[in-house]
Design a protein around this motif. Structure first.
Motif: not given
Length: 224
Positions: A160-187
């Motif tokens: 329970r503790l491991t899954a909750n820690m991984i889930a949030g960090h993984l979601l933040m990593t996925l969203l941060s990887s979009l910063g180099v591929s989207i336009s400046t208006s969506y930053i």
């Protein structure tokens, strides 16, 4: 994005020394100065939180409460909370996202509770396998279900503790990887979403450490 789970890799090293696990000891740097004559505000906050949790654990334990029995659970809460919270800072290894770390805390607690219960309160442990007012035809199934439930408690606590820690960090990593591929208006939109996720992860860090402590306290009160 070459390796999505590289942020959870404890084997990355500096000068051939694995320093990631040392992040678990960074919480000691935030402990208050116990030799100050006047208690600072940080110490007052920690003292009030500890007192509130101590009173709540006394209620959870009920008749099984003994002087000093809440210290181990309170220490466990503070230790997990610091590790969860420090993992939100950049370039700090999140030790609670690994099953080896969480299982090393849950397994000794569960094993000690089980051994104490079966050695000291054997009749109570046998009676606990069959809930009150259970129909006779369902008693064999209830014994099997309760036995399996008791056997997997250590695993459920750690997962329970491991899954909750991984889930949030993984979601933040996925969203941060979009910063180099989207336009400046969506930053700015992406940045606002990341800030909200960071606040959510801060709440999760507190809640998961509290859940781990409360469940451990309930398991202790069941066998005592």
């Amino acid at each position: 994005m070459m390796n999505l789970f590289s942020i959870f890799d404890p084997m990355s090293s500096i000068f051939h020394l694995s320093l990631n696990w040392m992040s678990s000891l960074l919480g000691l740097m935030f402990l208050p100065q116990i030799f100050w004559y006047i208690m600072p505000r940080s110490s007052m906050i920690l003292f009030n939180i500890s007192k509130m949790i101590h009173n709540e654990m006394k209620t959870l334990m009920g008749t099984s409460y003994n002087y000093g029995s809440t210290l181990i659970f309170l220490s466990l809460f503070i230790f997990i909370f610091f590790n969860n919270f420090l993992g939100l800072f950049p370039y700090i290894f999140t030790s609670t996202s690994h099953l080896t770390f969480t299982l090393s805390m849950a397994l000794p607690l569960w094993l000690s509770f089980i051994m104490f219960g079966w050695l000291k309160n054997t009749n109570h442990m046998f009676a606990h396998l069959v809930p009150q007012n259970t129909p006779p035809i369902l008693m064999p199934f209830m014994v099997l279900i309760e036995t399996v439930s008791n056997m997997i408690r250590a695993m459920t606590l750690s997962v329970r503790l491991t899954a909750n820690m991984i889930a949030g960090h993984l979601l933040m990593t996925l969203l941060s990887s979009l910063g180099v591929s989207i336009s400046t208006s969506y930053i700015m939109v992406l940045l606002m979403i990341q800030i909200m996720l960071l606040l959510l992860e801060s709440a999760v860090a507190i809640i998961q450490s509290y859940v781990f402590m409360v469940l451990s306290t309930l398991y202790y009160s069941e066998v005592n």
